[in-house]
Structure formats: C-alpha cells, structure tokens
Design a protein around this motif. Structure first.
Motif, PDB file in Angstrom:
ATOM      1  N   UNK A  73       0.830  -1.203   0.000  1.00 55.40           N
ATOM      2  CA  UNK A  73       0.000   0.000   0.000  1.00 55.40           C
ATOM      3  C   UNK A  73       0.868   1.258   0.000  1.00 55.40           C
TER       4      UNK A  73
ATOM      5  N   UNK B  65       4.996   5.153  -5.269  1.00 53.78           N
ATOM      6  CA  UNK B  65       5.349   5.030  -6.687  1.00 53.78           C
ATOM      7  C   UNK B  65       4.596   6.055  -7.534  1.00 53.78           C
ATOM      8  N   UNK B  66       3.501   6.580  -6.983  1.00 48.11           N
ATOM      9  CA  UNK B  66       2.758   7.614  -7.706  1.00 48.11           C
ATOM     10  C   UNK B  66       3.326   9.008  -7.443  1.00 48.11           C
ATOM     11  N   UNK B  67       4.329   9.075  -6.556  1.00 50.91           N
ATOM     12  CA  UNK B  67       4.930  10.369  -6.241  1.00 50.91           C
ATOM     13  C   UNK B  67       4.357  11.013  -4.995  1.00 50.91           C
ATOM     14  N   UNK B  68       3.503  10.267  -4.262  1.00 53.67           N
ATOM     15  CA  UNK B  68       2.897  10.812  -3.047  1.00 53.67           C
ATOM     16  C   UNK B  68       3.930  10.772  -1.914  1.00 53.67           C
TER      17      UNK B  68
ATOM     18  N   UNK C 284      -6.827   2.762   6.889  1.00 53.82           N
ATOM     19  CA  UNK C 284      -6.968   1.301   6.930  1.00 53.82           C
ATOM     20  C   UNK C 284      -6.547   0.758   8.286  1.00 53.82           C
TER      21      UNK C 284
ATOM     22  N   UNK D 111      10.102  12.371  -5.283  1.00 49.24           N
ATOM     23  CA  UNK D 111       8.653  12.369  -5.507  1.00 49.24           C
ATOM     24  C   UNK D 111       8.302  12.925  -6.886  1.00 49.24           C
TER      25      UNK D 111
ATOM     26  N   UNK E 176       9.212  10.318  -9.475  1.00 53.36           N
ATOM     27  CA  UNK E 176       8.261   9.196  -9.468  1.00 53.36           C
ATOM     28  C   UNK E 176       6.955   9.545 -10.166  1.00 53.36           C
ATOM     29  N   UNK E 177       6.568  10.825 -10.110  1.00 54.45           N
ATOM     30  CA  UNK E 177       5.326  11.218 -10.794  1.00 54.45           C
ATOM     31  C   UNK E 177       5.389  10.825 -12.265  1.00 54.45           C
TER      32      UNK E 177
ATOM     33  N   UNK F 249       3.994   2.672 -11.958  1.00 56.19           N
ATOM     34  CA  UNK F 249       4.388   1.309 -11.621  1.00 56.19           C
ATOM     35  C   UNK F 249       3.157   0.447 -11.387  1.00 56.19           C
TER      36      UNK F 249
ATOM     37  N   UNK G 174      -4.176  -2.015  -4.920  1.00 54.10           N
ATOM     38  CA  UNK G 174      -5.206  -0.968  -4.956  1.00 54.10           C
ATOM     39  C   UNK G 174      -5.513  -0.555  -3.525  1.00 54.10           C
ATOM     40  N   UNK G 175      -6.000   0.677  -3.351  1.00 51.97           N
ATOM     41  CA  UNK G 175      -6.349   1.144  -2.007  1.00 51.97           C
ATOM     42  C   UNK G 175      -7.751   0.636  -1.673  1.00 51.97           C
TER      43      UNK G 175
ATOM     44  N   UNK H  45     -10.962   2.883  -0.897  1.00 55.67           N
ATOM     45  CA  UNK H  45     -11.408   3.887  -1.863  1.00 55.67           C
ATOM     46  C   UNK H  45     -12.084   3.192  -3.041  1.00 55.67           C
TER      47      UNK H  45
ATOM     48  N   UNK I 257      -6.878   9.823  -6.774  1.00 51.75           N
ATOM     49  CA  UNK I 257      -6.203  10.183  -5.516  1.00 51.75           C
ATOM     50  C   UNK I 257      -4.910  10.966  -5.741  1.00 51.75           C
ATOM     51  N   UNK I 258      -3.974  10.367  -6.488  1.00 54.61           N
ATOM     52  CA  UNK I 258      -2.661  11.010  -6.639  1.00 54.61           C
ATOM     53  C   UNK I 258      -2.736  12.327  -7.422  1.00 54.61           C
TER      54      UNK I 258
ATOM     55  N   UNK J  73      -4.248  14.853  -5.013  1.00 58.11           N
ATOM     56  CA  UNK J  73      -3.383  15.074  -3.856  1.00 58.11           C
ATOM     57  C   UNK J  73      -2.142  15.882  -4.245  1.00 58.11           C
ATOM     58  N   UNK J  74      -1.600  15.588  -5.432  1.00 56.25           N
ATOM     59  CA  UNK J  74      -0.363  16.258  -5.856  1.00 56.25           C
ATOM     60  C   UNK J  74      -0.654  17.479  -6.715  1.00 56.25           C
TER      61      UNK J  74
ATOM     62  N   UNK K 112      -4.698   3.641 -12.770  1.00 53.41           N
ATOM     63  CA  UNK K 112      -4.238   4.504 -11.677  1.00 53.41           C
ATOM     64  C   UNK K 112      -2.849   5.061 -11.982  1.00 53.41           C
ATOM     65  N   UNK K 113      -1.961   4.187 -12.476  1.00 59.15           N
ATOM     66  CA  UNK K 113      -0.604   4.635 -12.793  1.00 59.15           C
ATOM     67  C   UNK K 113      -0.627   5.635 -13.954  1.00 59.15           C
TER      68      UNK K 113
ATOM     69  N   UNK L 128      -1.287   9.741 -13.698  1.00 64.84           N
ATOM     70  CA  UNK L 128      -0.263  10.758 -13.470  1.00 64.84           C
ATOM     71  C   UNK L 128       0.436  11.150 -14.771  1.00 64.84           C
TER      72      UNK L 128
END
Lengths: 483, 242
Positions: free
Chosen positions: A384, A390-393, A406, B75, B78-79, B83, B90-91, B94, B102-103, B106-107, B151-152, B155
């Motif tokens: 998680x 990996x998304x840059x968060x 969670x 960070x 990675x954007x 991956x 998965x979260x 959500x 989300x990303x 958030x970003x 999801x990947x 971004x």
C-alpha cells in the motif's frame, strides 16, 4: 474523508469535555481575600474523619479544623488521602498541614512540628461480637491480630506481641481491620478507642472485651520548620474553642461524655445504597471524566510515539521504544506514586491530585496506545505504501491518507479494550486520594461499615458503565469497518 | 540520450548481493521485457528504477536526472514513472474512481473535476467504465490489475514499470491485462516489464533481457534471444519455460 471528519468531531468533543470538566476540578482560588491552606487527612477514621451521606467530610477533626479556620480567619481545603498518603503529601509539600487523628510521637517530631494536643486517645482491642474465646490478651496466643499502619494501636500491639505470643497483620484502612476480623483472618484488632467505639456503635459487628489502654494524644502537624503561622493559628484557635465551649460541643456531636460513640441510626442495606447513590454517581461521572481526559492525552502520545516507532530513523525508533518500555514496565500504582509523591518531593514543587492521576494514566495508556498504533500500521500490507510512493505521493501524505484510514479499522478493537482497561485503572488512583468511583465507595464504607453491599454496588456500576461503553464502541466499530 | 540509463547498479541486503553490477539503457518508446529465473534479481532491478529499493552502488538516470543525487526530488521523478505491481496494491478503502484520482488531486496535478473526467476516460480505455463506483474488493483479479494500470496512467507518466503484472492472475484473466499493455505499447509508451509471459515478450517486446544471479546474462531482440540464445544459462532457462 468520512473517517477524518469523525476524528475531527471526536477531538472537538474531547476539548469540549476537557474545558467543561476543568470547571469541576476544585479550585485553589476559591477565596481570594483569605489565605487557603490545603489540609490532608485520612479517608476512614470515623469519628475523626469520614464522609457523611451528603458526601461532606465530617468528624471531630474536620469540624475542629473548620471551626479553627473560622475563628482565625483562614480558609481550608480538605484533601482526603489516606493516612500514609497524607503524611507523604505533607512531606512533599502537596498539602500544608495534616489532621488525621495522628498521635504525637517522638519519632514523628523529627519530621513534623505538632500543635498542642487536641485529643487524648489510647488503643483498645476489638473482637467479633460472636466471638466467645477471646476474653483477654492471653487468649491471643498463636493467633493473628490486625492493626492499621501508624496508629497507636499498632505500636501497642507490637509492644505486647512477644509477651502474649501473637502475630500482626498490617492494613492501610480502618474498615479493613473490621473486614479482616469478620473474614476470620485475624481474631482481633487494635485501634484507637474513639474509632473503635464509633464503629461498634455503627453496628459493624464488633465488641470490646478489654479496657482502653493509656495512650498519647492527637496533634495537628505541619512539615518541620514550615507553615509555622498555620501552626500558631491552630493553637490559638484551639485555645479559643476550648474556652468558649465549642470544642466540647464538637466532641459531644460524635462521642458521648463517657467516651463511647454517639449511636447513629443503623442503616439497612437499601438505605446504604440509597443514601450513597449520589456519591456513587458523582464518583462514576468523575471516573468516566478521568478516563476520557487520560485517553485523549494517551492518544496524542500514542500518535507521536507510534509514528516514531514505524519511522526509518533509528534514533526516533529508539526513543519511542524507551518510552514504551518504561511506561509499560512500571506498575501504574508505582508510577502514580512517583508522579504524586516522589518527584514533587525530590524537585521541591507541589502537584495537584487530579493532575498526577491524569499524568500517570496518560503515560501508562499512552505506552499501550503506541503499541496499538504501531501494530495497526504494521499490519497494513507494505504494498500500500509502495503503491502510493510510486505515484509520487510523499511519505506523510501516504501515511495519513492511505495507511492510517486502513490501520484505524485494525486498531479499533484494541482501542476499545484499552478504554475498558483505563476506566478500571482509574480505581488505582484512589491511593493518592483521587475521588472517583472506587474512592467514593471506600468513603461510604468508612461511614457505614457495609463492605459487601458497597463493593457489590460498585462492581455492578463498573459493569454497567463498561457494558454501555463497549456497546457504543461496537456500533462505532461496525460503522468504521463499513466505511 | 536514453530515457533510462543504468550504470554499475548494485544492490545488497546485508551480505546478500542481489544485483552485482547492471548496465542498461532504455530508449524512448522502447518496450523492454526482463525475464529470468526467480531470485535472479529482476524485480529488485525494476524497483531500483523508482527507488522503492535503496541503491547500494551505481547510478540510475531517468530523463538525465540522477535518482540518488541530493538535488533530485524523488517524488517529482516518481510522478513520471508509473508502476504496476504483481498484487495490484489498490487502495481498498477507496472506490475505483478515487483510486485513480487520488494522486493527481493530492499532488495538485488536476482539479477534482478534471481528475474525474480523466479517470473516466482511462477506465473506458481499460474497459471498466461501469466499475467507477465499485470498491476493489468486488473486482476480479484481472479487473483489479486494469484499474491499477489506469491509476498509474492517471499521473501521465512517460515510463511504465510492470512487476510481474499477470503472475497473481487466474489464467483466463491474463489476456485482458496483456491486451491493455499491448495497446499501451502500440501508443509508444516506454515500458520495462518483468514477466513470465514469454509469448507476450516475444510479440510485444522490442528487446528481451535475460537476468540470472544478479547480472544481465544476455539481451537482444526477441528473435535473437528466443530464436538463437547464445548463453548456456539462457538456453537452459528457456528450455524449462517454453
């Protein structure tokens, strides 16, 4: 999002409670014009100090110190701590003086300055009313007797134990002596005679078979070399009360002229419960209040040390581990004794009872909450965190938005468990005289001697409250896990 | 200049050397399939490319930015590197839509409205437009992995890393995921794929890299590696899996 809102609402509620309850805590600034002295006393030493049905502290000591305060123009705030705790509080400066049916002895004079004697007492032996075998000290041979720490009765029993060949069991509380004899652990108990006589008159199921022994006298004590003006005022006030007859009036209220106790009405079990209910409910309210406030701070501590414990920084992890090891490793009873007695004494400051209780409970629960939070976070699959990173968060955001929501679901059952434990642990705070349910019960027993009824009612009250809280928490848990 | 340039990459866990010196360059739009026996270090290699694993020694440049340099904001880098994981990750708290938005939200890559619009386009692309409001627990493995790809992609990365994306799937679901990946490849995405799907590697890959024992043993076009493997270890590995 929904969970976050709930947490915010929870915090707001906490702060509301904390500010509301702040007004409940006895304030030291009650009287601004007159100087207020904090007077420590025993919890159960009727007829010198005990709580009446209204929950007020009454008894010869209480009436006397209040009358002297009125006569000399100062205010007193009574802190009912228990005999040993009161003396420790006096030494640590948490109270200014102690009036607790305390005998003036040479040993105590090393540590305290005593007033003029205000009561002539002496030890006396009590046995169960249905006991026909113990008629004199001779009959104690090979048996066990109960005494209370620090009393003349204890000193006297110790002085004759070799001569008559009995052993001694020592207790902290006058009512425990009676319970011990009733339970058959000891065949007799030695107690200062007014206390003994008062208890018998209240129908505690004891009787006397021997005469009162000659003994010392009671005095009011301050720490050696401190609060001398308070001591002077006590002596002056005592002289005034003796001169104007008020002193005799106070004594007559509790003891008849021949030295036996004035017999009160013997209460039935239902009356005991009925008349004590306001005190119990107030005690329960305070128990819940201390639980909520302590858990609030424990939660903050847990969040801080819990996030340190899962961090990659070795130093932070180490600090957190030390925190948990210390406060999980020290028994709560010892911890609160440190916070209330030892640390203030060592560093020369004073500490409020409620503050000491909240600090001790918060630190203790905080250590457990740290572990709950660590366990919750670590139970979440590390994929998680990796997916979020990996998304840059950033780490903090991922922790807050992905891991914690969670993890909280995993933690909720443990939090409920901790809440129940902390609620029960507040009863330990009765050793420093914190008024909560346990202490309220002890005070009622001191007045009524009805140990069984009172402890039964208290046990039921704890069970009811914990059941209700658990049910509420269960519903909350279902909500959290659904959504 | 390559999109990804790896020089002398080493990775050890304590005394256990997993990567013993990897050199590789990936060009823009190239699809590289990394194959090899388990324990060969291929997943670790992939995870070093976005620093999910700390690099013990060597250098990784992505778009000429040094991953391990103090000046690089990992960070930000990675954007740009999507991956996809073997176990989807998965979260679970959500919805599918929230997983994807989300990303970007958030970003601050997109407003919530923009992010949702884009997410629906992506879901359409992976064939799951009707699952936007479902929770991951109600999806099949293949569906989960397609959401993870969406999801990947949300971004807008230049590079996509796939870590055994079909290994945790039931056989009948492998096709739907590989289909999405094939579409992505044909659109010109730079992709590095650790996989056991030799058929896919042969068909879609521009280059096949065979890893064993922490080294790249052999690499080349799919025809070269599959048709005419030169190295003995490659030959014996391919004999077992083909």
């Amino acid at each position: 999002m929904r969970i976050q809102k709930k947490i915010t609402a929870f915090l707001v509620l906490m702060i509301f409670f904390a500010s509301f309850a702040g007004s409940l805590i006895p304030s030291a600034h009650a009287a601004e014009a007159k100087k207020t002295y904090v007077i420590g006393t025993d919890t159960t030493f009727a007829p010198f100090e005990f709580q009446d049905a209204n929950g007020d502290f009454v008894g010869i000591d209480m009436d006397l110190i209040k009358a002297i305060a009125a006569d000399q123009g100062f205010e007193v705030r009574i802190q009912s701590l228990g005999f040993n705790a009161a003396l420790q509080a006096l030494q640590s400066g948490n109270v200014d003086g102690v009036i607790a049916g305390m005998s003036i002895t040479d040993e105590r004079k090393q540590t305290f300055d005593f007033s003029d004697p205000y009561f002539e007492a002496g030890p006396m032996m009590g046995v169960a009313a249905n006991n026909d075998t113990i008629k004199s000290y001779e009959d104690l041979r090979g048996k066990r007797v109960a005494v209370k720490t620090g009393t003349e009765g204890a000193t006297f029993a110790d002085s004759i134990k070799d001569k008559y060949g009995f052993t001694i069991a020592t207790f902290d509380d006058s009512t425990q002596l009676v319970d011990e004899v009733k339970a058959g652990g000891s065949v007799a108990y030695f107690e200062d005679y007014p206390v003994l006589a008062f208890g018998i008159a209240q129908g505690n199921g004891m009787k006397t078979v021997t005469e009162k022994e000659p003994g010392g006298s009671y005095g009011f004590a301050v720490n050696k070399g401190q609060n001398q003006e308070l001591l002077q005022m006590f002596n002056k006030g005592l002289a005034n009360l003796k001169a104007n007859g008020e002193y005799d009036a106070i004594q007559a209220k509790y003891l008849s002229a021949d030295g036996t106790a004035v017999v009160g009405d013997k209460l039935s079990k239902w009356d005991v419960i009925w008349t004590s209910m306001p005190a119990f409910i107030k005690g329960m309210g305070l128990t819940i209040y201390y639980t909520i406030v302590s858990l609030f701070f424990a939660f903050i501590l847990g969040l801080i040390f819990g996030s340190m414990k899962v961090s990659h920084n070795k130093v932070l992890r180490g600090i957190s581990t030390v925190f948990v090891d210390i406060f999980r490793g020290i028994p709560l009873l010892l911890l609160v004794s440190f916070v209330y007695f030892a640390i203030p004494q060592a560093f020369g400051f004073t500490m409020q009872v409620w503050l000491a209780a909240i600090i001790a409970l918060s630190l203790n629960a905080g250590a457990y909450v740290t572990e709950i939070i660590r366990g919750g976070i670590q139970s979440i699959d590390k994929g998680q965190m990796e997916a979020a990173r990996s998304l840059g968060v950033p780490y903090q955001t991922a922790m807050r938005k992905i891991i914690l929501p969670q993890a909280i679901k995993v933690m909720v059952p443990s939090f409920i468990n901790q809440m129940v434990i902390t609620l029960k642990d507040t009863s330990i705070m009765s050793v420093i005289g914190l008024v909560e349910l346990m202490q309220s019960g002890k005070l009622v027993i001191a007045r009524t001697y009805d140990t069984f009824t009172v402890y039964l009612v208290m046990a039921i009250m704890y069970l009811i409250v914990i059941t209700i809280l658990t049910k509420i928490a269960d519903r909350l848990e279902r909500r959290v896990s659904r959504g | 200049m390559g999109k990804v340039k790896v020089t002398g990459l080493k990775k050890s866990y304590g005394s256990n050397d997993v990567l013993k010196g990897i050199d590789m360059e990936v060009q823009e739009g190239e699809v590289v399939c990394v194959i090899g026996p388990s324990g060969s270090g291929k997943s670790t290699f992939l995870r070093c490319l976005n620093l999910l694993e700390e690099i013990t020694d060597g250098q990784v440049l992505v778009d000429d930015r040094d991953l391990t340099s103090k000046e690089s904001d990992i960070n930000k880098i990675r954007e740009n590197i999507g991956m996809v994981f073997q176990h989807f990750n998965l979260f679970p708290h959500m919805t599918v839509l929230k997983n994807i938005t989300f990303a970007p939200i958030e970003l601050k890559k997109a407003t919530p409205a923009e992010a949702e619009k884009q997410a629906l386009v992506l879901l359409e692309r992976v064939g799951l437009a009707d699952k936007a409001n479902a929770f991951p627990s109600s999806l099949s493995g293949g569906q989960k992995q397609r959401v993870a790809i969406a999801r990947a992609l949300a971004m807008n990365p230049d590079i996509m890393l796939f870590d055994e994306p079909t290994s945790a799937l039931d056989p009948e679901m492998v096709g739907e995921v590989l289909g999405v990946m094939q579409d992505l490849a044909s659109e010109g995405m730079t992709m590095i794929i650790v996989t056991h799907e030799m058929g896919f590697a042969r068909e879609v890959g521009n280059r096949v890299v065979f890893m064993d024992g922490g080294y790249i043993v052999e690499q080349g076009s799919p025809e070269e590696v599959f048709g005419n493997p030169k190295h003995e270890r490659t030959i014996s590995f391919l004999e077992k899996v083909l």
